[in-house]
Design a protein around this motif. Structure first.
Motif, short mmCIF file in Angstrom:
data_model
loop_
_atom_site.label_atom_id
_atom_site.label_comp_id
_atom_site.label_asym_id
_atom_site.label_seq_id
_atom_site.Cartn_x
_atom_site.Cartn_y
_atom_site.Cartn_z
N LEU A 100 0.80 -1.22 0.00
CA LEU A 100 0.00 0.00 0.00
C LEU A 100 0.83 1.28 0.00
O LEU A 100 0.33 2.34 -0.33
CB LEU A 100 -0.95 0.01 1.19
N GLU A 101 2.11 1.18 0.35
CA GLU A 101 2.96 2.37 0.41
C GLU A 101 3.15 3.01 -0.96
O GLU A 101 3.37 4.21 -1.06
CB GLU A 101 4.34 2.02 0.99
N ASP A 102 3.06 2.24 -2.02
CA ASP A 102 3.31 2.76 -3.36
C ASP A 102 2.08 3.38 -4.00
O ASP A 102 2.01 3.53 -5.20
CB ASP A 102 3.85 1.63 -4.26
N GLU A 103 1.11 3.76 -3.20
CA GLU A 103 -0.16 4.30 -3.70
C GLU A 103 0.03 5.52 -4.60
O GLU A 103 -0.65 5.68 -5.60
CB GLU A 103 -1.04 4.68 -2.51
N ASP A 104 0.97 6.40 -4.28
CA ASP A 104 1.15 7.62 -5.07
C ASP A 104 1.64 7.34 -6.48
O ASP A 104 1.52 8.18 -7.35
CB ASP A 104 2.13 8.57 -4.37
N ASP A 105 2.21 6.16 -6.69
CA ASP A 105 2.75 5.82 -8.00
C ASP A 105 1.75 5.10 -8.89
O ASP A 105 2.11 4.65 -9.97
CB ASP A 105 3.99 4.93 -7.84
N LEU A 106 0.50 4.97 -8.45
CA LEU A 106 -0.49 4.26 -9.25
C LEU A 106 -0.82 5.06 -10.50
O LEU A 106 -1.24 6.21 -10.43
CB LEU A 106 -1.77 4.02 -8.45
N MET A 107 -0.62 4.41 -11.65
CA MET A 107 -0.90 5.04 -12.95
C MET A 107 -1.55 4.03 -13.86
O MET A 107 -1.43 2.83 -13.66
CB MET A 107 0.40 5.52 -13.61
N PHE A 108 -2.22 4.54 -14.87
CA PHE A 108 -2.75 3.69 -15.93
C PHE A 108 -2.34 4.30 -17.25
O PHE A 108 -2.64 5.48 -17.52
CB PHE A 108 -4.27 3.56 -15.84
N ASP A 109 -1.63 3.53 -18.04
CA ASP A 109 -1.18 4.00 -19.36
C ASP A 109 -0.37 5.29 -19.23
O ASP A 109 -0.49 6.20 -20.04
CB ASP A 109 -2.39 4.18 -20.28
N GLY A 110 0.44 5.38 -18.15
CA GLY A 110 1.30 6.54 -17.94
C GLY A 110 0.62 7.75 -17.35
O GLY A 110 1.25 8.78 -17.14
N ILE A 111 -0.68 7.65 -17.06
CA ILE A 111 -1.43 8.78 -16.52
C ILE A 111 -1.73 8.52 -15.04
O ILE A 111 -2.28 7.47 -14.70
CB ILE A 111 -2.75 8.99 -17.29
N PRO A 112 -1.35 9.45 -14.15
CA PRO A 112 -1.66 9.24 -12.72
C PRO A 112 -3.16 9.13 -12.50
O PRO A 112 -3.96 9.82 -13.14
CB PRO A 112 -1.11 10.51 -12.05
N LEU A 113 -3.55 8.24 -11.58
CA LEU A 113 -4.97 8.03 -11.27
C LEU A 113 -5.46 9.05 -10.26
O LEU A 113 -4.71 9.49 -9.40
CB LEU A 113 -5.18 6.61 -10.72
N ASP A 114 -6.75 9.39 -10.33
CA ASP A 114 -7.32 10.30 -9.35
C ASP A 114 -7.62 9.52 -8.06
O ASP A 114 -7.50 8.31 -8.01
CB ASP A 114 -8.57 11.02 -9.88
N ASP A 115 -7.97 10.24 -7.01
CA ASP A 115 -8.17 9.61 -5.69
C ASP A 115 -9.25 8.54 -5.70
O ASP A 115 -9.11 7.51 -5.05
CB ASP A 115 -8.49 10.67 -4.63
N GLU A 116 -10.33 8.78 -6.43
CA GLU A 116 -11.43 7.81 -6.47
C GLU A 116 -10.97 6.50 -7.11
O GLU A 116 -11.25 5.42 -6.60
CB GLU A 116 -12.62 8.38 -7.24
N ASP A 117 -10.23 6.60 -8.21
CA ASP A 117 -9.72 5.40 -8.87
C ASP A 117 -8.70 4.68 -7.99
O ASP A 117 -8.67 3.45 -7.93
CB ASP A 117 -9.10 5.73 -10.22
N LYS A 118 -7.87 5.45 -7.28
CA LYS A 118 -6.90 4.84 -6.35
C LYS A 118 -7.62 4.05 -5.26
O LYS A 118 -7.21 2.95 -4.90
CB LYS A 118 -6.01 5.91 -5.72
N LYS A 119 -8.71 4.61 -4.72
CA LYS A 119 -9.47 3.92 -3.67
C LYS A 119 -10.04 2.61 -4.20
O LYS A 119 -9.99 1.58 -3.53
CB LYS A 119 -10.62 4.81 -3.17
N ARG A 120 -10.60 2.66 -5.40
CA ARG A 120 -11.17 1.44 -5.99
C ARG A 120 -10.10 0.37 -6.18
O ARG A 120 -10.31 -0.80 -5.86
CB ARG A 120 -11.83 1.75 -7.33
#
Length: 148
Positions: A100-120
């Motif tokens: 869970l520590e790597d949450e800030d690095d969550l991306m899809f197709d090189g685009i950072p995800l918004d908070d709602e998508d990160k939560k999901r």
């Protein structure tokens, strides 16, 4: 779990914000009948993903709702990640925190995800993580002793 207390708790939160059941259902993206069943104790405590939707719709703390639902203990909520099964070892918990520590690095197709998508994604990953851990533990206990 404190199933009997979650329904009245949800109803109280909803009424404090002057939401009707239909308004909360629309804001949370879940059915009004499901909310009614939860509030009236006909349905037990909802899954963490549903609690996440309700918390977001009501603008209340997800951790607080998870505590009220009985998923996490109040004392451990500050130091422990949410949704940890009772059978989890210290090593399991450490692995989970690391994931869970790597949450800030969550991306899809090189685009950072918004908070709602990160939560999901975190909700899905949490479920999959603990399911995989439990399956691995079962495999180890089911394997025959290979020593000569």
């Amino acid at each position: 779990m404190v199933e009997h207390a979650f329904g009245p708790y949800l109803k109280q939160l909803r009424e404090q914000q002057s939401y009707s059941i239909n308004q909360l259902a629309e804001a949370a993206g879940i059915s009004n009948s499901q909310i009614s069943r939860i509030e009236n104790g006909v349905r037990g405590v909802p899954k963490p993903a549903t609690i996440r939707k309700l918390a977001d719709a009501l603008s209340v703390s997800y951790a607080d709702m998870m505590k009220q639902a009985g998923y996490i203990e109040a004392a451990s909520a500050v130091n422990e990640p949410q949704d940890i099964p009772e059978w989890a070892t210290y090593k399991d918990r450490r692995d989970f925190k690391k994931m869970l520590e790597d949450e800030d690095d969550l991306m899809f197709d090189g685009i950072p995800l918004d908070d709602e998508d990160k939560k999901r994604i975190k909700d899905v990953l949490t479920g999959l993580f603990w399911e995989a851990k439990q399956m691995n533990k079962r495999k180890k206990t089911d394997e025959p002793d290979k020593r000569p």
